[in-house]
Design a protein around this motif. Structure first.
Motif, PDB file in Angstrom:
ATOM      1  N   ARG A 116      85.527  -9.933 143.336  1.00  0.00           N
ATOM      2  CA  ARG A 116      85.360 -11.093 142.459  1.00  0.00           C
ATOM      3  C   ARG A 116      85.227 -12.365 143.301  1.00  0.00           C
ATOM      4  O   ARG A 116      85.993 -12.609 144.215  1.00  0.00           O
ATOM      5  CB  ARG A 116      86.559 -11.232 141.524  1.00  0.00           C
ATOM      6  CG  ARG A 116      86.408 -12.362 140.535  1.00  0.00           C
ATOM      7  CD  ARG A 116      87.598 -12.438 139.589  1.00  0.00           C
ATOM      8  NE  ARG A 116      87.442 -13.543 138.669  1.00  0.00           N
ATOM      9  CZ  ARG A 116      88.339 -13.872 137.742  1.00  0.00           C
ATOM     10  NH1 ARG A 116      89.448 -13.169 137.639  1.00  0.00           N
ATOM     11  NH2 ARG A 116      88.140 -14.888 136.933  1.00  0.00           N
ATOM     12  N   GLY A 117      84.230 -13.193 142.977  1.00  0.00           N
ATOM     13  CA  GLY A 117      84.011 -14.458 143.658  1.00  0.00           C
ATOM     14  C   GLY A 117      83.075 -14.376 144.843  1.00  0.00           C
ATOM     15  O   GLY A 117      82.706 -15.399 145.416  1.00  0.00           O
ATOM     16  N   ASP A 118      82.680 -13.162 145.243  1.00  0.00           N
ATOM     17  CA  ASP A 118      81.775 -13.001 146.380  1.00  0.00           C
ATOM     18  C   ASP A 118      80.355 -13.446 146.006  1.00  0.00           C
ATOM     19  O   ASP A 118      79.937 -13.331 144.845  1.00  0.00           O
ATOM     20  CB  ASP A 118      81.717 -11.536 146.824  1.00  0.00           C
ATOM     21  CG  ASP A 118      82.953 -11.138 147.614  1.00  0.00           C
ATOM     22  OD1 ASP A 118      83.782 -12.031 147.878  1.00  0.00           O
ATOM     23  OD2 ASP A 118      83.066  -9.952 147.955  1.00  0.00           O
ATOM     24  N   TYR A 119      79.637 -13.948 147.017  1.00  0.00           N
ATOM     25  CA  TYR A 119      78.200 -14.182 146.872  1.00  0.00           C
ATOM     26  C   TYR A 119      77.468 -12.991 147.485  1.00  0.00           C
ATOM     27  O   TYR A 119      77.804 -12.521 148.566  1.00  0.00           O
ATOM     28  CB  TYR A 119      77.777 -15.476 147.567  1.00  0.00           C
ATOM     29  CG  TYR A 119      78.253 -16.704 146.845  1.00  0.00           C
ATOM     30  CD1 TYR A 119      77.509 -17.238 145.798  1.00  0.00           C
ATOM     31  CD2 TYR A 119      79.449 -17.320 147.194  1.00  0.00           C
ATOM     32  CE1 TYR A 119      77.945 -18.365 145.115  1.00  0.00           C
ATOM     33  CE2 TYR A 119      79.899 -18.441 146.525  1.00  0.00           C
ATOM     34  CZ  TYR A 119      79.135 -18.962 145.481  1.00  0.00           C
ATOM     35  OH  TYR A 119      79.571 -20.066 144.802  1.00  0.00           O
ATOM     36  N   CYS A 120      76.474 -12.506 146.758  1.00  0.00           N
ATOM     37  CA  CYS A 120      75.727 -11.352 147.245  1.00  0.00           C
ATOM     38  C   CYS A 120      74.270 -11.508 146.829  1.00  0.00           C
ATOM     39  O   CYS A 120      73.898 -12.501 146.214  1.00  0.00           O
ATOM     40  CB  CYS A 120      76.330 -10.059 146.683  1.00  0.00           C
ATOM     41  SG  CYS A 120      76.285  -9.984 144.879  1.00  0.00           S
TER      42      CYS A 120
END
Length: 886
Positions: free
Chosen positions: A727-731
């Motif tokens: 959760r909260g990661d940029y991908c």
């Protein structure tokens, strides 16, 4: 030789009378004064006479032996001596001592030989015969015995009466076939008895009259030290066992008493022995010869509180078995043992937090009771297990205490301090506990809880003195609850509480919001206080739990864990939380729900007994007024309270510096609505009428970055499944941010350049290359909502508006102007790119939305114009007046 047994007083059982025991009509046992313990016994057989032999029971374990009945007039002879001698001072002479140590002599009533000759009295009444074969003619005392016997014969007394005396033989009953029915049939009425034997201080053998039942009776409610029989048959006395036995013997042995047979558990007859001079049960306790026994005290008919008081007296004086006694509260000062406090929170069905007069908070546990609990391992397996709602009767117990105690002053008497325990195999660790009796209005709260079947009483080891000072009342209350089938003891189906927790459940909260908004003021109970302005509420009518944020204020934030680390608490955050706790925790309140935030938390106003909590926090300088309060009916009150605190420079306003008047006037004069429209591209419209846009100016940069990124990924494609979403990661998946991970197959992503959302498999995601991070180019999708209009609460009406907006502006270029800030995103007016017509204004004209009233002065022109169009047809001259093109 001659001797005497001296009287020590016999006007009460507490004063020791002469100890004389009558074995038969011609044999007695005497004792002298006790010196440092029980005195030695001495058996005296009366010379020259013989009385009938008393009945004897067959030896146990020897089937060849039989019971021996009384000889005629034997019992009457024994009774004659018992009534004449027991408790009296006697004098005796020893005439003969046999080789076996048996002593024969004469016994006189009184201090010397001038008193009544007991042998002569027996012969005179015809209750004994004279041994004439040993009489010597020159002995006047023996000659007098013969004369008395001749007179009895002529008068046909006793043994010399007609009929042989068969009617004087008792029908002794050594056993009772059904002792429980026998005891119950007496209905706890006193019956006459003679104490025939004392086994130890609290167990006697009694002859019940007039039916001659010989029964063993254990004194109800107490236990004395006993004699332990070893393997070799010898008896080893416990400390003070011999003294306790002598205490009972010297006062009750062969006395006429009354016995109340009170119960018969496990073939053991429990009873209370009543004597005109006192109650031996209470005296044994008072003198430190016995201790109270819980299991039998419940049947004691004379009042268990008397026994506890007697035991307490012995403990305080540290006599005999209590010589090393240390009270559970011996180390506490009087002010710590007994005090008055205000109940602030009910922690559990047996624990509460109270506020002392000193302002200190203390957790108090109710003594000797156990709250409802669930057995087995189900609670450990179910991660959603909620003790308050899932344990039967736990909620009812908590509610009973909450309604009875919250906010009230109670009397607290500390009974004991339970020491802290460490974790063991299968047992949790417990901190030190202060256990007390809590009363309000003379009512023992623990007893009331137990009587309703909402708690059970703890059973202790007999030597465990750490218990409630009203333990017997608790046991009696539990017995009543069991008898009446109350609460935990009911055979009915247990109550089930289906409470929905919608805290943080955005979708559920959205469905619930319109209902709460239409309801106006709703009843609630404050279950938990997270901070000064954030609470968890239980809605009784709706049977749900919600997270509630106070509207109109900006409260100092408490410390909390964030992904980037611990957020430091803002000044006065703890004071604000404590203020809110003291005012509303576990109280019944009313709430007005106005809106909801992105996380599914409801926002509104909370009232308790006519007090608006938001206003109260501002009045106490623990919160500031938030700009969103301007639209509320409480705005003037909030601003006035804030201004007063600012002037006094209290708490959060301690460092406040007032701006010069000239500057304030200048700024207010200059502040006007600024119309600075810029071109944007509308990429997404949400269901709540928010929309995302991209700036046209940066569109070229985004296209260039996307083309470069596609080329690099085509050249070096990521390994499928190598990326683990958090959760909260940029991908990358068209450049997105992970919002939620349900499972590897269901990852919720938000497309940061377009504003739309999607649920995808983690195999479609990959880590974003460093060259294309948001530092290179910030997220291009910016969230906005319409200014000056109210979003319809009705789902169907809102859906119509969303459809209209999607049809008009999605995926098209428009002009956008920021009008004012909002709680979640800026509020804007947006115009069509070609006609420059106001989109929001069109929605108002079509009657699809209502106008949102704003109180800012620089916005009044726009609000008035929107409102004007809402009520009237649009005319060209009106448009010109407000500065709008046709």
């Amino acid at each position: 030789s001659a001797g005497s047994a001296h009287e020590l007083g016999c006007n009460s059982l507490l004063k020791l009378p002469t100890s004389v025991f009558v074995l038969s009509g011609c044999a007695i046992i005497v004792r002298g004064q006790p010196r440092g313990g029980p005195p030695p016994e001495r058996q005296i057989n009366l010379s020259n006479i013989r009385a009938g032999a008393m009945a004897r029971r067959a030896a146990q374990g020897q089937p060849d032996t039989k019971d021996t009945p009384d000889e005629p007039w034997a019992f009457q002879a024994r009774e004659f001596l018992r009534k004449k001698l027991i408790g009296k001072e006697v004098c005796f002479t020893v005439e003969i001592k046999t080789a076996l140590g048996r002593e024969y002599g004469m016994v006189y009533l009184g201090k010397d030989t001038t008193g009544e000759n007991i042998a002569e009295s027996l012969v005179n009444e015809g209750l004994a015969t004279v041994r004439r074969e040993g009489i010597r003619g020159n002995n006047p005392e023996q000659a007098r015995l013969c004369d008395l016997e001749d007179q009895a014969k002529s008068s046909k007394k006793g043994l010399w009466s007609e009929g042989g005396g068969t009617h004087t033989i008792r029908d002794l009953k050594y056993t009772i076939e059904n002792p429980r029915n026998f005891v119950d049939s007496l209905h706890q009425k006193p019956i006459n008895a003679i104490i025939e034997h004392v086994r130890d201080g609290s167990v006697v053998r009694a002859l019940l009259l007039p039916d001659y039942y010989l029964v063993t009776v254990m004194l109800s409610g107490i236990k004395c030290p006993t004699f332990k029989r070893e393997a070799d048959g010898t008896e080893t006395p416990e400390p003070f066992a011999a003294e306790a036995k002598f205490f009972t013997e010297s006062r009750l042995l062969q006395r006429d008493v009354q016995i109340i047979l009170e119960s018969c558990p496990n073939q053991i007859i429990l009873g209370t022995i009543l004597h005109p001079n006192g109650n031996i049960t209470e005296l044994l306790l008072k003198e430190g010869f016995a201790r109270c026994v819980d299991w039998s005290m419940a049947v004691y008919t004379q009042g268990a509180e008397k026994l506890r008081a007697a035991e307490r007296s012995a403990k305080e004086r540290k006599v005999r078995i209590w010589k090393d006694y240390v009270a559970p509260t011996a180390n506490l000062d009087q002010k710590d043992r007994q005090f008055v406090a205000k109940v602030m929170q009910v922690v559990n069905a047996d624990a509460m937090v109270v506020k002392l007069n000193s302002g200190e908070y203390k957790t108090i546990h109710l003594s000797s009771i156990r709250p409802p609990r669930i057995e087995g391992e189900n609670k450990d397996k179910d991660k959603r297990f909620r003790p308050l709602y899932d344990i039967p009767y736990m909620f009812e117990a908590r509610e009973f205490l909450r309604k009875k105690l919250i906010g009230k002053k109670v009397n607290v008497t500390v009974d004991y301090i339970r020491a802290a325990t460490g974790p063991g195999e299968g047992t949790p660790a417990f901190p030190e506990r202060t256990c007390a009796t809590v009363t309000i209005g003379g009512i023992n709260i623990a007893e009331a809880l137990v009587s309703k079947g909402l708690a059970t009483v703890i059973r202790y080891r007999q030597d465990d003195d750490q218990r409630s000072s009203h333990y017997d009342e608790l046991l009696a209350a539990e017995a009543r609850a069991i008898k009446n089938g109350k609460g935990l003891h009911s055979k009915k189906e247990v109550p089930i509480h289906r409470v929905a927790d919608i805290s943080g459940e955005t979708q559920k909260a959205k469905q619930f919001l319109p209902f709460l908004q239409r309801a106006g003021r709703s009843e609630a109970v404050v279950e938990y206080v997270f901070s000064g302005s954030r609470l968890k509420l239980y809605m009784p009518k709706e049977t749900c739990l919600i997270t509630f944020l106070l509207a109109g204020i900006e409260c100092p934030r408490s410390s909390r864990n964030l992904p980037g680390g611990m957020q430091v608490a803002e000044p006065f955050s703890d004071e604000a939380m404590l203020f809110t706790k003291e005012l509303v925790l576990q109280r019944e309140v009313e709430v007005e729900v106005e809106s909801m935030d992105k996380a599914g938390n409801f926002i509104g106003w909370l009232h308790i007994e006519g007090v608006n909590l938001s206003v109260a926090l501002v009045e106490n300088a623990l919160s500031k007024v938030h700009f969103t309060a301007e639209r509320s009916a409480y705005y003037k009150t909030l601003v006035s309270a804030e201004e007063a605190c600012r002037q006094r420079k209290e708490k959060i306003w301690a460092n406040y510096e007032e701006k010069p008047v000239e500057e304030v006037v200048h700024l207010s004069e200059e502040k006007e609505r600024v119309a600075n429209y810029r071109p944007v591209y509308v990429t997404e419209i949400t269901d709540n009428l928010h929309f995302y846009t991209q700036d046209v100016e940066t569109g070229g940069q985004l296209e260039s970055l996307m083309e470069t990124m596609r080329a690099e990924i085509a050249a070096q494609p990521p390994v499928e499944g190598s990326y683990s979403a958090r959760r909260g990661d940029y991908c990358i998946a068209k450049v997105s941010r992970v919002e939620k991970v349900e499972s590897p197959a269901k990852v919720h992503v938000f497309y940061i350049d377009y504003g739309n959302r999607e649920v995808v498999s983690s195999t479609r995601l990959a880590a974003i290359p460093p060259a294309f991070s948001i530092r290179t180019l910030p997220a291009q999708a910016t969230e906005y909502t319409f200014a000056f209009i109210q979003v319809p609460q009705d789902e169907d009406a809102r859906a119509d508006v969303v459809d209209c907006v999607v049809r008009d502006i999605q995926n098209s270029q428009c002009l956008l102007n920021v009008e004012y800030s909002g709680a979640t995103c800026p509020h804007v007016t947006i115009q069509f790119g070609d006609t420059k017509d106001d989109v929001g204004l069109g929605l108002v004209k079509e009657g699809l939305v209502m106008v949102d009233i704003r109180k800012e002065k620089h916005l009044q022109k726009m609000v008035t114009f929107y409102g004007y169009l809402f009520h009237y047809d649009f005319r060209a001259d009106d448009a010109d007046e407000f500065g709008y093109s046709r």
